[in-house]
Scaffold this motif. Structure first.
Motif, mmCIF file in Angstrom:
data_model
loop_
_atom_site.group_PDB
_atom_site.id
_atom_site.type_symbol
_atom_site.label_atom_id
_atom_site.label_comp_id
_atom_site.label_asym_id
_atom_site.label_seq_id
_atom_site.Cartn_x
_atom_site.Cartn_y
_atom_site.Cartn_z
ATOM 1 N N ASP A 147 -45.632 18.226 -1.564
ATOM 2 C CA ASP A 147 -45.129 16.987 -2.154
ATOM 3 C C ASP A 147 -44.510 17.289 -3.519
ATOM 4 O O ASP A 147 -45.157 17.900 -4.382
ATOM 5 C CB ASP A 147 -46.265 15.972 -2.300
ATOM 6 C CG ASP A 147 -45.783 14.663 -2.888
ATOM 7 O OD1 ASP A 147 -45.227 13.852 -2.143
ATOM 8 O OD2 ASP A 147 -45.961 14.473 -4.110
ATOM 9 N N VAL A 148 -43.286 16.865 -3.721
ATOM 10 C CA VAL A 148 -42.564 17.177 -4.962
ATOM 11 C C VAL A 148 -43.256 16.581 -6.174
ATOM 12 O O VAL A 148 -43.405 17.239 -7.217
ATOM 13 C CB VAL A 148 -41.107 16.677 -4.862
ATOM 14 C CG1 VAL A 148 -40.401 16.793 -6.210
ATOM 15 C CG2 VAL A 148 -40.342 17.483 -3.808
ATOM 16 N N ARG A 149 -43.735 15.340 -6.075
ATOM 17 C CA ARG A 149 -44.373 14.708 -7.228
ATOM 18 C C ARG A 149 -45.702 15.377 -7.562
ATOM 19 O O ARG A 149 -46.034 15.580 -8.733
ATOM 20 C CB ARG A 149 -44.570 13.216 -6.971
ATOM 21 C CG ARG A 149 -43.273 12.422 -7.052
ATOM 22 C CD ARG A 149 -43.523 10.943 -7.089
ATOM 23 N NE ARG A 149 -44.126 10.464 -5.846
ATOM 24 C CZ ARG A 149 -44.446 9.196 -5.609
ATOM 25 N NH1 ARG A 149 -44.260 8.291 -6.558
ATOM 26 N NH2 ARG A 149 -44.956 8.840 -4.454
ATOM 27 N N ALA A 150 -46.458 15.749 -6.535
ATOM 28 C CA ALA A 150 -47.729 16.435 -6.778
ATOM 29 C C ALA A 150 -47.488 17.791 -7.435
ATOM 30 O O ALA A 150 -48.212 18.196 -8.350
ATOM 31 C CB ALA A 150 -48.492 16.609 -5.464
ATOM 32 N N ALA A 151 -46.458 18.486 -6.980
ATOM 33 C CA ALA A 151 -46.139 19.793 -7.563
ATOM 34 C C ALA A 151 -45.718 19.654 -9.015
ATOM 35 O O ALA A 151 -46.074 20.480 -9.868
ATOM 36 C CB ALA A 151 -45.027 20.467 -6.752
ATOM 37 N N ALA A 152 -44.953 18.614 -9.324
ATOM 38 C CA ALA A 152 -44.508 18.397 -10.695
ATOM 39 C C ALA A 152 -45.682 18.174 -11.637
ATOM 40 O O ALA A 152 -45.600 18.466 -12.838
ATOM 41 C CB ALA A 152 -43.560 17.199 -10.753
ATOM 42 N N ASP A 153 -46.788 17.704 -11.102
ATOM 43 C CA ASP A 153 -47.986 17.466 -11.907
ATOM 44 C C ASP A 153 -48.834 18.725 -12.046
ATOM 45 O O ASP A 153 -49.238 19.107 -13.146
ATOM 46 C CB ASP A 153 -48.817 16.351 -11.282
ATOM 47 C CG ASP A 153 -50.131 16.140 -12.018
ATOM 48 O OD1 ASP A 153 -50.093 15.868 -13.229
ATOM 49 O OD2 ASP A 153 -51.201 16.257 -11.379
ATOM 50 N N VAL A 154 -49.096 19.420 -10.930
ATOM 51 C CA VAL A 154 -50.084 20.495 -10.949
ATOM 52 C C VAL A 154 -49.508 21.835 -11.382
ATOM 53 O O VAL A 154 -50.213 22.650 -11.999
ATOM 54 C CB VAL A 154 -50.769 20.618 -9.575
ATOM 55 C CG1 VAL A 154 -49.848 21.217 -8.531
ATOM 56 C CG2 VAL A 154 -52.056 21.431 -9.678
ATOM 57 N N GLU A 167 -41.792 25.383 -0.516
ATOM 58 C CA GLU A 167 -40.816 26.032 -1.391
ATOM 59 C C GLU A 167 -40.015 24.997 -2.179
ATOM 60 O O GLU A 167 -39.757 25.176 -3.376
ATOM 61 C CB GLU A 167 -39.876 26.919 -0.578
ATOM 62 C CG GLU A 167 -40.517 28.179 -0.039
ATOM 63 C CD GLU A 167 -39.520 29.083 0.662
ATOM 64 O OE1 GLU A 167 -39.732 30.298 0.669
ATOM 65 O OE2 GLU A 167 -38.520 28.561 1.217
ATOM 66 N N THR A 168 -39.621 23.920 -1.516
ATOM 67 C CA THR A 168 -38.851 22.877 -2.189
ATOM 68 C C THR A 168 -39.645 22.252 -3.328
ATOM 69 O O THR A 168 -39.136 22.046 -4.443
ATOM 70 C CB THR A 168 -38.422 21.796 -1.196
ATOM 71 O OG1 THR A 168 -37.554 22.371 -0.215
ATOM 72 C CG2 THR A 168 -37.703 20.651 -1.890
ATOM 73 N N ALA A 169 -40.922 21.947 -3.064
ATOM 74 C CA ALA A 169 -41.767 21.327 -4.085
ATOM 75 C C ALA A 169 -41.987 22.271 -5.263
ATOM 76 O O ALA A 169 -41.870 21.868 -6.430
ATOM 77 C CB ALA A 169 -43.111 20.918 -3.480
ATOM 78 N N LEU A 170 -42.290 23.535 -4.976
ATOM 79 C CA LEU A 170 -42.510 24.503 -6.044
ATOM 80 C C LEU A 170 -41.227 24.743 -6.837
ATOM 81 O O LEU A 170 -41.245 24.761 -8.076
ATOM 82 C CB LEU A 170 -43.022 25.818 -5.457
ATOM 83 C CG LEU A 170 -43.225 26.969 -6.449
ATOM 84 C CD1 LEU A 170 -44.266 26.603 -7.499
ATOM 85 C CD2 LEU A 170 -43.629 28.246 -5.713
#
Length: 323
Positions: A25-32, A56-59
């Motif tokens: 999840d992009v938003r979760a990755a942006a947080d963690v 890969e996209t989220a990271l």
């Protein structure tokens, strides 16, 4: 967080890696991801088949916000999802070159710090697969290359075509098959070792795992070590670890990760919560005493876990030749 060079020629990474299998999840990755970096975690381990590219996209999106140069990106390729059949493996040079371009695009970067062949393709000589990956290094698209779940004889063959920096395989208190020949071969050849599944998919922690309460898509519902015939035995092993941790006023996960750190390998762990980041980062600064190490070795003798490491179709993909 301590840093460690992977092998003789590999990248310098944090002594603990961030496993990105569930990070889709992009938003979760942006947080963690920024919080992981703040805790000193620099190694991020993903794959082009995690979430069919979503990981890969989220990271990549998270790191694109001014964080790319603080991270070491390791991504894997070579496993191909098939909708109505078990996954397939490909090590064809053309497939690896195309996969690399896709990973670069999704990760929003101009280079992969570590590119790993997730499984050895028995239909393609490993020298050809490694040759293609070495060409990617020469082209500046990849900095270091490695293999996953490869046997000693395969590592030696691969090294005749390219410099193998890293081997990634399962290694944990209850899964110690790599101690027989693989770790020794890595040490001889100057190859760094990254340990996946170091916490037994959550069983080697303080949190009890009940497969009946897991979501339908959770991998553990299909893992042989969580099957009804095997889980009670494996839970008793985990209970022993928890009792030992409590006696030493620490946690099961911290003991399990500190034990791996004592072996000189880099474990990769999925971490979504702040408390997990703090806990796991602290584990890598924990120094176990000789008595603690002896107690853990006695509790988890080689072969102590019950059940195969993967379901039959996936177990068949692991390179066994010469192991």
């Amino acid at each position: 967080m301590r840093d460690k060079r992977l092998g003789v020629s590999g990248p310098v990474v944090s002594a603990l890696g961030f496993g990105c299998m569930a990070l889709t999840d992009v938003r979760a990755a942006a947080d963690v991801v920024p919080r992981a970096l703040d805790h000193g975690v620099t190694l991020f381990d993903t794959a082009d088949y995690y979430g069919q590219g979503a990981s890969e996209t989220a990271l990549g999106t998270a790191l694109s916000r001014g964080l790319r140069d603080r991270a070491v990106i390791a991504t894997k390729t070579g496993i191909v999802h098939r909708p109505k059949a078990p996954p397939a493996v490909t090590g064809r040079p053309d497939a690896l070159r195309a996969a690399c371009e896709g990973s670069l695009r999704r990760l929003r970067t101009d280079r992969l710090d570590l590119y790993l062949l997730a499984r050895v393709d028995r239909t393609v000589p490993v020298e050809e697969s490694v040759g293609a990956m070495t060409e990617l290094v020469a082209a500046g698209k990849v900095r270091h290359i490695g293999l996953c779940e490869a046997a000693p004889a395969t590592l030696r063959r691969a090294g005749t075509t390219g410099r193998i920096a890293v081997l990634q395989s399962e290694y944990a208190l209850w899964e110690r098959h790599v101690e027989d020949h693989i770790l020794g071969t890595c040490a001889e050849l100057g190859i760094g070792f990254v340990a996946c599944r170091p916490l037994g998919l959550g069983l080697l922690t303080d949190a009890a795992v009940d497969p009946a309460t897991l979501p339908p898509a959770d991998w553990r519902r299909r893992d042989p070590r969580f099957e009804p015939a095997n889980l009670p035995h494996n839970t008793r092993l985990a209970d022993g670890l928890r009792r030992l941790a409590a006696a030493h006023r620490t946690t099961a996960a911290r003991l399990a990760l500190a034990w791996l750190a004592d072996k000189g390998v880099v474990p990769v762990v999925g971490m979504r919560r702040e408390e997990h980041l703090r806990e796991n980062a602290a584990a890598l600064s924990t120094r176990l005493t000789p008595d603690q190490l002896a107690a853990l070795d006695a509790l988890f003798e080689p072969g102590s876990a019950r059940g195969e490491r993967y379901p039959p179709p996936l177990l068949d993909l692991i390179d066994q030749h010469g192991s």
